[in-house]
Design an enzyme around this catalytic site. Structure first.
Site, PDB file in Angstrom:
ATOM      1  N   GLN A  76       0.775  -1.249   0.000  1.00 42.65           N
ATOM      2  CA  GLN A  76       0.000   0.000   0.000  1.00 42.65           C
ATOM      3  C   GLN A  76       0.806   1.298   0.000  1.00 42.65           C
ATOM      4  O   GLN A  76       0.455   2.236  -0.735  1.00 42.65           O
ATOM      5  CB  GLN A  76      -0.958   0.011   1.209  1.00 42.65           C
ATOM      6  CG  GLN A  76      -1.863   1.225   1.202  1.00 42.65           C
ATOM      7  CD  GLN A  76      -2.915   1.263   2.285  1.00 42.65           C
ATOM      8  OE1 GLN A  76      -3.489   2.291   2.537  1.00 42.65           O
ATOM      9  NE2 GLN A  76      -3.186   0.148   2.926  1.00 42.65           N
ATOM     10  N   GLU A 113       1.382  -1.388   8.206  1.00 46.87           N
ATOM     11  CA  GLU A 113       0.605  -0.247   8.690  1.00 46.87           C
ATOM     12  C   GLU A 113       0.545  -0.132  10.219  1.00 46.87           C
ATOM     13  O   GLU A 113       0.924   0.873  10.799  1.00 46.87           O
ATOM     14  CB  GLU A 113      -0.822  -0.359   8.121  1.00 46.87           C
ATOM     15  CG  GLU A 113      -1.838   0.591   8.710  1.00 46.87           C
ATOM     16  CD  GLU A 113      -1.572   2.048   8.357  1.00 46.87           C
ATOM     17  OE1 GLU A 113      -1.212   2.321   7.210  1.00 46.87           O
ATOM     18  OE2 GLU A 113      -1.749   2.914   9.242  1.00 46.87           O
ATOM     19  N   ASP A 155       0.618   3.839   5.953  1.00 45.50           N
ATOM     20  CA  ASP A 155       0.831   3.491   4.546  1.00 45.50           C
ATOM     21  C   ASP A 155       0.513   4.657   3.614  1.00 45.50           C
ATOM     22  O   ASP A 155       1.391   5.201   2.952  1.00 45.50           O
ATOM     23  CB  ASP A 155      -0.078   2.319   4.158  1.00 45.50           C
ATOM     24  CG  ASP A 155       0.510   0.992   4.593  1.00 45.50           C
ATOM     25  OD1 ASP A 155       1.734   0.913   4.755  1.00 45.50           O
ATOM     26  OD2 ASP A 155      -0.258   0.041   4.769  1.00 45.50           O
ATOM     27  N   GLY A 206      -7.874  19.474  22.441  1.00 40.62           N
ATOM     28  CA  GLY A 206      -7.258  20.731  22.011  1.00 40.62           C
ATOM     29  C   GLY A 206      -8.084  21.922  22.460  1.00 40.62           C
ATOM     30  O   GLY A 206      -8.861  21.840  23.421  1.00 40.62           O
ATOM     31  N   GLY A 207      -7.943  23.012  21.721  1.00 41.97           N
ATOM     32  CA  GLY A 207      -8.597  24.255  22.101  1.00 41.97           C
ATOM     33  C   GLY A 207     -10.106  24.271  21.875  1.00 41.97           C
ATOM     34  O   GLY A 207     -10.801  25.120  22.416  1.00 41.97           O
TER      35      GLY A 207
HETATM   36  N1  CAO Z   1      11.930  -9.867  -9.751  1.00 38.12           N
HETATM   37  C1  CAO Z   1      12.635 -10.615  -8.877  1.00 38.12           C
HETATM   38  N2  CAO Z   1      12.524 -10.519  -7.537  1.00 38.12           N
HETATM   39  C2  CAO Z   1      11.653  -9.595  -7.061  1.00 38.12           C
HETATM   40  C3  CAO Z   1      10.888  -8.777  -7.915  1.00 38.12           C
HETATM   41  C4  CAO Z   1      11.056  -8.937  -9.315  1.00 38.12           C
HETATM   42  N3  CAO Z   1      10.383  -8.202 -10.206  1.00 38.12           N
HETATM   43  N4  CAO Z   1      10.118  -7.982  -7.147  1.00 38.12           N
HETATM   44  C5  CAO Z   1      10.382  -8.302  -5.866  1.00 38.12           C
HETATM   45  N5  CAO Z   1      11.310  -9.265  -5.805  1.00 38.12           N
HETATM   46  C6  CAO Z   1      11.890  -9.879  -4.622  1.00 38.12           C
HETATM   47  C7  CAO Z   1      12.665  -8.882  -3.780  1.00 38.12           C
HETATM   48  O1  CAO Z   1      13.936  -8.649  -4.367  1.00 38.12           O
HETATM   49  C8  CAO Z   1      12.747  -9.620  -2.460  1.00 38.12           C
HETATM   50  O2  CAO Z   1      13.772 -10.601  -2.541  1.00 38.12           O
HETATM   51  P1  CAO Z   1      14.930 -10.771  -1.420  1.00 38.12           P
HETATM   52  O3  CAO Z   1      14.222 -11.032  -0.142  1.00 38.12           O
HETATM   53  O4  CAO Z   1      15.698 -11.947  -1.950  1.00 38.12           O
HETATM   54  O5  CAO Z   1      15.718  -9.531  -1.372  1.00 38.12           O
HETATM   55  C9  CAO Z   1      11.423 -10.380  -2.421  1.00 38.12           C
HETATM   56  O6  CAO Z   1      10.883 -10.298  -3.732  1.00 38.12           O
HETATM   57  C10 CAO Z   1      10.351  -9.887  -1.466  1.00 38.12           C
HETATM   58  O7  CAO Z   1      10.370  -8.492  -1.267  1.00 38.12           O
HETATM   59  P2  CAO Z   1      10.023  -7.892   0.162  1.00 38.12           P
HETATM   60  O8  CAO Z   1      11.004  -8.433   1.167  1.00 38.12           O
HETATM   61  O9  CAO Z   1       9.925  -6.429   0.052  1.00 38.12           O
HETATM   62  O10 CAO Z   1       8.571  -8.481   0.434  1.00 38.12           O
HETATM   63  P3  CAO Z   1       7.991  -9.114   1.775  1.00 38.12           P
HETATM   64  O11 CAO Z   1       6.637  -9.619   1.403  1.00 38.12           O
HETATM   65  O12 CAO Z   1       8.907 -10.080   2.414  1.00 38.12           O
HETATM   66  O13 CAO Z   1       7.845  -7.861   2.764  1.00 38.12           O
HETATM   67  C11 CAO Z   1       7.014  -5.713   3.447  1.00 38.12           C
HETATM   68  C12 CAO Z   1       6.789  -6.977   2.602  1.00 38.12           C
HETATM   69  C13 CAO Z   1       5.924  -4.720   3.110  1.00 38.12           C
HETATM   70  C14 CAO Z   1       6.945  -6.079   4.930  1.00 38.12           C
HETATM   71  C15 CAO Z   1       8.413  -5.123   3.125  1.00 38.12           C
HETATM   72  O14 CAO Z   1       8.505  -4.943   1.749  1.00 38.12           O
HETATM   73  C16 CAO Z   1       8.698  -3.816   3.831  1.00 38.12           C
HETATM   74  O15 CAO Z   1       8.959  -3.764   5.040  1.00 38.12           O
HETATM   75  N6  CAO Z   1       8.676  -2.708   3.088  1.00 38.12           N
HETATM   76  C17 CAO Z   1       9.029  -1.389   3.594  1.00 38.12           C
HETATM   77  C18 CAO Z   1       7.936  -0.827   4.447  1.00 38.12           C
HETATM   78  C19 CAO Z   1       6.619  -0.733   3.736  1.00 38.12           C
HETATM   79  O16 CAO Z   1       6.477  -0.158   2.676  1.00 38.12           O
HETATM   80  N7  CAO Z   1       5.585  -1.287   4.359  1.00 38.12           N
HETATM   81  C20 CAO Z   1       4.234  -1.053   3.870  1.00 38.12           C
HETATM   82  C21 CAO Z   1       3.546  -2.276   3.622  1.00 38.12           C
HETATM   83  S1  CAO Z   1       1.830  -1.944   3.389  1.00 38.12           S
HETATM   84  O17 CAO Z   1       1.181  -2.153   4.908  1.00 38.12           O
END
Ligand code: CAO
Length: 418
Positions: free
Chosen positions: A16, A138, A167, A242-243
């Site tokens: 998101q 979030e 988010d 607040g106010g």
């Molecule tokens: N081709 C190949 N690999 C890809 C790709 C593509 N087109 N797109 C994504 N990937 C891979 C990434 O490189 C990653 O691989 P590694 O772990 O080997 O580096 C993997 O997919 C997963 O990506 P991720 O770690 O970002 O995803 P996740 O589901 O494990 O985590 C989240 C999700 C949201 C917790 C994490 O991305 C995060 O903390 N983001 C920052 C904070 C944020 O934006 N949070 C908001 C979330 S909405 O509530």
């Protein structure tokens, strides 16, 4: 001509926070190229599915007006295509877990080398420090940014809010940072790193609670309807704290959302007391001033509620607004979905999606007189893969077929163009 027409966004966002940002940029006219993992795509396409085999509302409501390319950025040919995309785009936006883009082989230094004009924008859960490597969703941000400790009732647990302030709030911040960086690039000629942490974004929205934390050093928070013998900003229930004292009072109907939020400001007091048939309290020194009312705000709202219970929330809204008194009926999502004014202003929009059909989504929350935001459907997974390779990167048909055969774009056997 739209505000950001001509700007190309390489969109590596998912879930998101990041998609909120790039959707805003798309509504402003940028060409947003969403890069998705072949076969899977943004994880939210398949989350909270209401219609089988159709992109979820979660996805469609965050990715309108974008183009989608499937690209395996861990495949060698995929990396070559990614390099070309980095060279062709103005902004790269990502909200992967910390370090993911570095692990793909594209740290900021390399991106700068490939395209010195590139603006590289990221959302992470936390800024630099002990938690910088943590994954964040979030509600984690709502808790760590101070919102949860100050939401809810004094005698209950901390609460998260239904508004996605971590988010979507951080997505807004990032979009603002990107637009500023694009503006600075006009004179500097250089791109820059733009970073937005979700904890920071939530705290920014909760600043009045940090204000109150500091006020506590000089005495109790008398505007809070709670035990004032505390050393941390307390949860204030529905009080504004607040106010302008306010509270959600019940109205006719008795339903879960038959409430209206009313605010008592000095000029409104006599109006309220007239409406409540309590004329004797208008000039009574025990009630007539804000200072006199402060210790008995709960009694003030009880008197007002006796009157509001005789009217519907919309009747109360009309009566109070006619007397210049700010108030807000508690609108349910059902009511908002059917609210004609929000449809007329484009704040709630009906969109036609190729496999879902018609659905409602939110439109641009800021209206620009010279850059109308028309909300279009979100892309199907990989819908624009070939179009982007041909038009944006200028690849030949042979090169596109070679990319398919390499597996960089998805299943190699079934694709190819002639
Ligand atoms: N081709 C190949 N690999 C890809 C790709 C593509 N087109 N797109 C994504 N990937 C891979 C990434 O490189 C990653 O691989 P590694 O772990 O080997 O580096 C993997 O997919 C997963 O990506 P991720 O770690 O970002 O995803 P996740 O589901 O494990 O985590 C989240 C999700 C949201 C917790 C994490 O991305 C995060 O903390 N983001 C920052 C904070 C944020 O934006 N949070 C908001 C979330 S909405 O509530």
């Amino acid at each position: 001509m739209k505000a950001l027409e001509g700007i190309k966004i390489l969109d590596f966002t998912h879930v998101q926070s990041g998609p909120t940002c790039t959707q805003l940029l798309a509504w402003l006219g940028a060409d947003v190229i969403k890069v998705e993992r072949p076969g899977i795509g943004d994880i939210t396409r398949a989350q909270l599915v209401d219609i089988p085999d159709v992109d979820s509302l979660y996805f469609t409501m965050l990715n309108s007006n974008k183009r989608s390319i499937t690209l395996d950025t861990k495949n060698e040919s995929g990396k070559e295509i990614l390099i070309k995309l980095i060279k062709s785009c103005d902004v790269l936006v990502e909200n992967f877990a910390p370090g993911a883009l570095d692990r793909m082989g594209f740290p900021w230094e390399r991106i700068q080398e490939l395209n010195p004009r590139m603006i590289y924008a990221s959302v992470k859960g936390f800024g630099p420090g002990p938690y910088e490597d943590c994954k964040v969703y979030e509600n984690v941000a709502q808790c760590t940014g101070g919102a949860a400790s100050t939401t809810g009732f004094d005698d209950g647990p901390p609460l998260v809010t239904g508004a996605q302030i971590g988010d979507s709030g951080t997505g807004l911040n990032l979009a603002f940072g990107i637009v500023a960086a694009l503006f600075q690039r006009v004179t500097s000629g250089r791109g820059q790193r733009v970073q937005a942490a979700m904890q920071d974004g939530v705290l920014n929205l909760a600043r009045v609670k940090l204000r109150d934390q500091q006020r506590l050093a000089h005495g109790p928070l008398t505007e809070y309807p709670v035990n004032t013998d505390v050393d941390e900003t307390p949860r204030a229930g529905n009080a504004s704290g607040g106010g302008q004292p306010g509270w959600a009072v019940r109205t006719k109907g008795g339903g879960p959302n038959d409430y209206i939020y009313v605010i008592i400001q000095p000029p409104g007091w006599s109006h309220y007391m007239e409406l409540c048939s309590r004329l004797e309290l208008i000039d009574d020194p025990e009630w007539s001033t804000p200072a006199a009312r402060l210790p008995k705000l709960d009694e003030c709202f009880k008197i007002i509620e006796e009157w509001t219970l005789t009217k519907t929330k919309l009747e109360v809204m009309d009566i109070l607004n006619a007397r210049d008194i700010p108030c807000g009926p508690i609108l349910s999502m059902k009511e908002i979905a059917n609210e004609p004014t929000l449809r007329n202003t484009g704040t709630v929009v009906e969109v036609d999606h190729p496999t879902r059909g018609k659905y409602l989504t939110v439109g641009m929350p800021v209206k620009l007189s010279d850059s109308e935001a028309k909300v279009q459907s979100s892309p199907l997974l990989g819908e624009h893969t070939e179009e982007i390779l041909l038009d944006v990167l200028g690849l030949s048909k042979e090169e596109v077929n070679a990319a398919w055969n390499s597996g960089a774009l998805g299943e190699p056997a079934v694709k190819g163009i002639d």
